[in-house]
Design a protein around this motif. Structure first.
Motif, PDB file in Angstrom:
ATOM      1  N   UNK A  31       0.829  -1.206   0.000  1.00 56.92           N
ATOM      2  CA  UNK A  31       0.000   0.000   0.000  1.00 56.92           C
ATOM      3  C   UNK A  31       0.864   1.256   0.000  1.00 56.92           C
ATOM      4  N   UNK A  32       1.902   1.266   0.817  1.00 59.95           N
ATOM      5  CA  UNK A  32       2.807   2.418   0.867  1.00 59.95           C
ATOM      6  C   UNK A  32       3.458   2.628  -0.499  1.00 59.95           C
ATOM      7  N   UNK A  33       3.955   1.556  -1.089  1.00 59.50           N
ATOM      8  CA  UNK A  33       4.585   1.660  -2.410  1.00 59.50           C
ATOM      9  C   UNK A  33       3.611   2.220  -3.440  1.00 59.50           C
ATOM     10  N   UNK A  34       2.381   1.756  -3.393  1.00 60.50           N
ATOM     11  CA  UNK A  34       1.372   2.229  -4.328  1.00 60.50           C
ATOM     12  C   UNK A  34       1.076   3.712  -4.169  1.00 60.50           C
ATOM     13  N   UNK A  35       0.951   4.160  -2.942  1.00 59.62           N
ATOM     14  CA  UNK A  35       0.673   5.580  -2.708  1.00 59.62           C
ATOM     15  C   UNK A  35       1.880   6.451  -3.030  1.00 59.62           C
TER      16      UNK A  35
END
Length: 65
Positions: A31-35
């Motif tokens: 999720x962090x990578x995506x954001x």
């Protein structure tokens, strides 16, 4: 974000959702990578990622019932 903060977030989500920390850590990292990929301001990325993981795990848990 300091590693200790990430560990605290992962631990809290794992307890709230009754999910193994390893699973939560993987979801959170994704999720962090995506954001981060599309973010110009990174201040709220951890907050949004934690919210997304909680939501995903709640929906996943609801589907098992």
């Amino acid at each position: 974000m300091p590693k200790q903060d990430v560990q605290q977030i992962v631990h809290a989500i794992a307890e709230e959702t009754n999910t193994p920390e390893e699973t939560v850590a993987q979801f959170y990292a994704e999720a962090v990578d995506g954001y981060r990929a599309g973010a110009r301001i990174l201040d709220y990325v951890p907050l949004f990622a934690a919210r997304k993981v909680r939501e995903a795990l709640r929906h996943h848990d609801a589907g098992r019932k």
